[in-house]
Design a protein around this motif. Structure first.
Motif, PDB file in Angstrom:
ATOM      1  N   ARG A   1       0.822  -1.203   0.000  1.00 26.74           N
ATOM      2  CA  ARG A   1       0.000   0.000   0.000  1.00 26.74           C
ATOM      3  C   ARG A   1       0.860   1.259   0.000  1.00 26.74           C
ATOM      4  O   ARG A   1       0.571   2.230  -0.708  1.00 26.74           O
ATOM      5  N   ALA A   2       1.937   1.220   0.774  1.00 28.33           N
ATOM      6  CA  ALA A   2       2.827   2.378   0.819  1.00 28.33           C
ATOM      7  C   ALA A   2       3.484   2.615  -0.536  1.00 28.33           C
ATOM      8  O   ALA A   2       3.657   3.766  -0.963  1.00 28.33           O
ATOM      9  N   LEU A   3       3.860   1.537  -1.219  1.00 27.00           N
ATOM     10  CA  LEU A   3       4.457   1.687  -2.541  1.00 27.00           C
ATOM     11  C   LEU A   3       3.453   2.259  -3.530  1.00 27.00           C
ATOM     12  O   LEU A   3       3.784   3.138  -4.340  1.00 27.00           O
ATOM     13  N   GLU A   4       2.208   1.807  -3.472  1.00 28.80           N
ATOM     14  CA  GLU A   4       1.157   2.353  -4.346  1.00 28.80           C
ATOM     15  C   GLU A   4       0.932   3.830  -4.054  1.00 28.80           C
ATOM     16  O   GLU A   4       0.754   4.639  -4.972  1.00 28.80           O
ATOM     17  N   ASP A   5       0.935   4.198  -2.776  1.00 27.02           N
ATOM     18  CA  ASP A   5       0.716   5.604  -2.415  1.00 27.02           C
ATOM     19  C   ASP A   5       1.841   6.480  -2.957  1.00 27.02           C
ATOM     20  O   ASP A   5       1.589   7.590  -3.461  1.00 27.02           O
ATOM     21  N   ARG A   6       3.073   6.014  -2.841  1.00 26.61           N
ATOM     22  CA  ARG A   6       4.188   6.792  -3.375  1.00 26.61           C
ATOM     23  C   ARG A   6       4.058   6.958  -4.876  1.00 26.61           C
ATOM     24  O   ARG A   6       4.366   8.022  -5.429  1.00 26.61           O
TER      25      ARG A   6
ATOM     26  N   ASP B   1       1.236   6.987  -6.577  1.00 28.73           N
ATOM     27  CA  ASP B   1       0.142   7.918  -6.836  1.00 28.73           C
ATOM     28  C   ASP B   1       0.565   9.360  -6.615  1.00 28.73           C
ATOM     29  O   ASP B   1       0.080  10.272  -7.302  1.00 28.73           O
ATOM     30  N   ARG B   2       1.466   9.603  -5.654  1.00 28.80           N
ATOM     31  CA  ARG B   2       1.887  10.975  -5.354  1.00 28.80           C
ATOM     32  C   ARG B   2       2.795  11.560  -6.432  1.00 28.80           C
ATOM     33  O   ARG B   2       3.111  12.758  -6.403  1.00 28.80           O
ATOM     34  N   LEU B   3       3.212  10.714  -7.378  1.00 29.61           N
ATOM     35  CA  LEU B   3       4.077  11.216  -8.446  1.00 29.61           C
ATOM     36  C   LEU B   3       3.302  11.860  -9.578  1.00 29.61           C
ATOM     37  O   LEU B   3       3.845  12.106 -10.663  1.00 29.61           O
ATOM     38  N   GLY B   4       2.033  12.121  -9.373  1.00 33.12           N
ATOM     39  CA  GLY B   4       1.230  12.807 -10.378  1.00 33.12           C
ATOM     40  C   GLY B   4       0.988  11.945 -11.595  1.00 33.12           C
ATOM     41  O   GLY B   4       0.470  10.835 -11.506  1.00 33.12           O
TER      42      GLY B   4
ATOM     43  N   ARG C   1       1.994   8.442 -17.772  1.00 39.03           N
ATOM     44  CA  ARG C   1       2.943   8.619 -18.868  1.00 39.03           C
ATOM     45  C   ARG C   1       3.585   7.286 -19.258  1.00 39.03           C
ATOM     46  O   ARG C   1       3.747   6.984 -20.444  1.00 39.03           O
ATOM     47  N   ILE C   2       3.951   6.496 -18.252  1.00 45.17           N
ATOM     48  CA  ILE C   2       4.532   5.183 -18.540  1.00 45.17           C
ATOM     49  C   ILE C   2       3.510   4.296 -19.243  1.00 45.17           C
ATOM     50  O   ILE C   2       3.827   3.584 -20.206  1.00 45.17           O
TER      51      ILE C   2
ATOM     52  N   ASP D   1      12.343  11.279 -12.933  1.00 41.53           N
ATOM     53  CA  ASP D   1      11.646  11.978 -14.020  1.00 41.53           C
ATOM     54  C   ASP D   1      12.256  11.669 -15.377  1.00 41.53           C
ATOM     55  O   ASP D   1      11.609  11.878 -16.407  1.00 41.53           O
ATOM     56  N   ASP D   2      13.520  11.195 -15.382  1.00 40.58           N
ATOM     57  CA  ASP D   2      14.155  10.860 -16.666  1.00 40.58           C
ATOM     58  C   ASP D   2      13.662   9.528 -17.227  1.00 40.58           C
ATOM     59  O   ASP D   2      13.890   9.236 -18.400  1.00 40.58           O
ATOM     60  N   LEU D   3      13.025   8.723 -16.395  1.00 39.70           N
ATOM     61  CA  LEU D   3      12.696   7.358 -16.801  1.00 39.70           C
ATOM     62  C   LEU D   3      11.743   7.284 -17.992  1.00 39.70           C
ATOM     63  O   LEU D   3      11.980   6.495 -18.912  1.00 39.70           O
ATOM     64  N   PRO D   4      10.649   8.068 -18.048  1.00 40.10           N
ATOM     65  CA  PRO D   4       9.776   7.972 -19.227  1.00 40.10           C
ATOM     66  C   PRO D   4      10.517   8.235 -20.532  1.00 40.10           C
ATOM     67  O   PRO D   4      10.291   7.557 -21.535  1.00 40.10           O
TER      68      PRO D   4
END
Length: 761
Positions: free
Chosen positions: A501-506, A508-511, A516-517, A745-748
């Motif tokens: 759940r914590a990983l999903e929340d993080r 989601d917080r990335l906008g 984009r991925i 942010d460089d990943l996409p």
């Protein structure tokens, strides 16, 4: 004094005078050297004796000791007629170098071994490699030098000086600082050491042909055979005959003395013979049969099953014939006579006037109508055993092996009433261990998929307290320029469970990062183009549709005007493995988080996107603690879902240990071999270049990983590296296939590059 100085010295240097002044008056070495000098004066010129004396001084100045000097004198006495003075002077200088690092006893051991080594390596340039290996041993493992020198003849019997030097390098690299392991290796108690020697002699190993043998067995009898290598026990060499226990066929790890193009046909011949036994033989009780009768019943049974196999597959005769080499003129011993009988029962054109051979051939011909009866061999063998026993020919069951070479040991034919001997115990234990291996059990059933191709020559390995061993893989030795077989062991480690759940929340917080991925993956045109037939327009005629339209016109029907072919949208047909580096260095912080934290977010977003797009993919994490412990964690399998359980396994990954990337790449490549897909892809998320605790030069593992990546590409697997740290591993993946991402942010953008390149390939 160096060897070059000795060789450059003129006769006026009077090295002989210095030897006389410093040594000839000593009681411990003087008489021995004086006697050797007298012999050399009789066969060599003054200049040659001067060179040799310079070698003696080299040993003296190295403080090699009296025993070492006497050993050099003895070696000179043995070799003066075959070696010139310059070569012996170089030998002395090399022994002095060993003594400087390993002590006087080490130098003496090398000189004691010199005569035997010179027989195997008569030229100095060949022998220089032998000396180089000994010098390295003296520097890094002086305690192992004496055992190696004692075994020089055996070691050099498997190859030249370069092979010996490579063997030493492999042993030092494999054992590191573990003295017990080093001693076991260099005394040849370690099976790995014996395997290296056999390969140095040019032998083709079982592991080199195992996959092709399984395909060959399936082609013969419709199912893949269960195979395993037959190793030697203790310090004994590997057996040279196949062995059958139940549905398991154990073939020699190597056939000694059979090299090059002859080796694989021999393995095929042995497998075909063993499978004939499995198809037509049945176990029987030995009861009161004597050893000679048991051997002859086995011989006749070999001929019986081969005759039945030849009725079904006549081409096997060409596979078996070259190995029947017995001749009528062979020595009159029981073993040779039985080899002649074996050939007579196999080859009707073979001529042999011996009465015993003729009787065996006649009895076998009379039984031709009942070869389907397994008891036929027992009846014939019993009669022949009685006759051969009456001939009073010596037969030793302890050393007897069936001929020709491709036949098995026939132990699988019998059930003995008494306790099995030690060899049978070892076979049974090995068979029991093999039966616990899931892969071999699966491959032995009818209707299974074809046997797994061995990408990188994967080999099964036993489990221990470090985890479940999945396979072993080779590794490139950059210093020696050779590939070390079965060098690394990949072990499956249970995944820890984290907070999904914590990983999903993080995430989601990335906008819009996840979206984009997802758009990137969904829009990628990866796969094979669909070929559309019967189209109203297109780049080419659809011949079937055109013929149908022409027939319709001739018969007065209305033709269909859809007579073209066209290319449609690319169908998604890609299988991917996302390989995640979880070594200790991924704990480093970069761009506001740790490298591993960025990897987790990237894999979570990519996994959800690929699942939505319907792609087949798996996620693997890896780290290493030496070559025998490359740890692999299964986060998601090809047939699994990127659900909460997979996210929990991803969240539970923790940094630690080292980065042996080559073994991990080989393993995921082997996994992809079983996946049916038009495109296959490995995306490695790592923070830089490979390293491990047992490798001092990191360039070794860089080169190994590069070769692993190239090997995958040759097999049609695209390999890309996404580097999330400050280093870019371009040496491993190549500049075009390395995607540096300094921040999340460089990943996409990097993935967009990756999919764009895939679409163009």
């Amino acid at each position: 004094m160096s060897v070059d100085a000795v060789l450059d010295a003129s006769p006026q240097a009077l090295a002989r005078r210095d030897v006389a002044r410093l040594l000839l008056g000593r009681e411990d070495v003087g008489p021995t050297l004086a006697q050797t000098l007298r012999r050399l004066d009789a066969v060599w010129s003054e200049a040659e004796v001067e060179l040799w004396a310079g070698g003696v001084l080299t040993l003296l100045h190295a403080n090699a000791g009296a025993r070492c000097l006497r050993a050099f004198a003895r070696a000179t006495d043995a070799l003066a007629g075959r070696q010139d003075a310059a070569a012996l002077a170089r030998d002395a200088a090399s022994a002095a170098e060993v003594a400087r690092h390993g002590g006087s006893q080490a130098g003496r051991a090398t000189l004691d071994a010199l005569p035997a080594a010179a027989l195997k390596l008569p030229g100095w340039h060949e022998r220089a490699k032998w000396w180089a290996g000994l010098a390295r041993l003296a520097r890094e493992a002086p305690d192992c030098l004496a055992p190696v020198c004692e075994r020089s003849s055996a070691l050099l019997g498997h190859g030249d000086g370069a092979a010996f030097e490579s063997f030493v390098a492999a042993g030092l690299k494999a054992c590191g600082v573990d003295r017990e392991k080093r001693r076991a290796f260099f005394t040849l108690q370690d099976p790995e050491a014996r395997a290296l020697l056999e390969r140095a002699a040019g032998a083709v190993a079982f592991q080199d042909v195992e996959r092709r043998l399984k395909l060959f067995g399936r082609a013969l009898w419709g199912q893949a055979p269960r195979l395993a290598a037959l190793q030697g026990a203790g310090v004994s060499a590997a057996p040279q005959r196949a062995s059958i226990v139940g549905d398991l066929v154990r073939l020699p790890a190597v056939y000694r003395g059979v090299t090059g193009a002859r080796a694989e046909p021999l393995y095929r011949a042995a497998l075909a013979h063993a499978l004939a036994h499995q198809a037509f033989s049945r176990r029987q009780r030995a009861e009161k049969l004597k050893p000679l009768q048991i051997a002859l019943v086995g011989l006749v049974e070999d001929a019986r099953v081969e005759a039945l196999a030849l009725k079904r597959h006549p081409g096997l005769k060409a596979l078996w014939s070259p190995w029947h080499m017995a001749q009528p003129g062979d020595a009159m011993t029981a073993a040779f006579l039985m080899a002649r009988l074996a050939r007579a029962l196999f080859d009707p054109d073979y001529q042999d006037d011996d009465g015993f051979v003729e009787k065996g051939r006649r009895l076998f011909a009379e039984a031709a109508g009942r070869l389907d009866d397994p008891t036929a061999a027992r009846a014939i063998g019993g009669l022949l055993g009685h006759d051969l026993g009456q001939m009073r020919l010596r037969f030793d069951p302890k050393i007897y092996v069936p001929e020709p070479l491709y036949r098995d040991d026939n132990l699988g034919l019998w059930t003995f009433d008494d306790e099995p001997d030690q060899q049978a115990d070892e076979i049974e234990q090995a068979v029991d261990a093999a039966r616990l291996t899931p892969q071999e059990a699966d491959e032995g059933r009818e209707g299974d998929e074809p046997p797994k191709p061995e990408a990188g020559r994967a080999r099964e390995a036993p489990a221990d307290d470090r985890g479940v061993a999945i396979a072993t893989y080779p590794e490139w030795d950059r210093a020696a320029g050779v590939e070390r077989p079965d060098w690394t062991t990949v072990r499956l480690v249970a995944a820890a469970v984290g907070d999904a759940r914590a990983l999903e929340d993080r995430l989601d917080r990335l906008g819009g990062f996840r979206d984009r991925i997802a758009r990137l993956v969904r829009g990628a045109r990866v796969g094979k183009a669909a070929r559309l037939k019967r189209q109203p327009e297109g780049f080419d005629l659809d011949l079937d549709a055109a013929v149908g339209a022409a027939i319709a016109l001739r018969t007065g029907d209305l033709p269909d005007d859809r007579i073209h072919r066209a290319s449609g949208r690319r169908a998604r047909d890609v299988a991917t493995v996302v390989l995640v580096d979880v070594s200790e260095s991924t704990r480093d912080r970069v761009g506001g988080g740790t490298v591993l934290g960025i990897e987790k977010l990237a894999v979570a977003a990519l996994g959800h996107a690929m699942e939505t797009a319907g792609d087949v993919f798996a996620v693997r994490a890896f780290a290493s603690c030496g070559r025998e412990e490359v740890r692999l964690t299964e986060v998601k399998n090809f047939d699994g879902r990127m659900d909460a359980a997979a996210m929990a396994r991803l969240a539970g990954l923790e940094p630690g240990l080292s980065t042996r990337l080559g073994a991990a790449l080989r393993h995921v490549g082997a996994e992809l071999e079983d996946v049916r897909s038009h495109r296959k892809l490995v995306i490695a998320l790592t923070d830089g270049e490979p390293s491990d605790i047992d490798v001092t030069d990191p360039l070794d593992l860089v080169e190994d990983a590069r070769r692993a990546a190239l090997s995958l590409r040759r097999r049609g697997v695209d390999v890309f590296g996404v580097t999330l740290g400050p280093l870019a591993a371009t040496d491993v993946f190549g500049r075009a296939n390395t995607m540096p991402a300094r921040r999340l942010d460089d990943l996409p953008a990097r993935l967009s590059e990756l999919y764009f390149r895939l679409a163009r390939l």
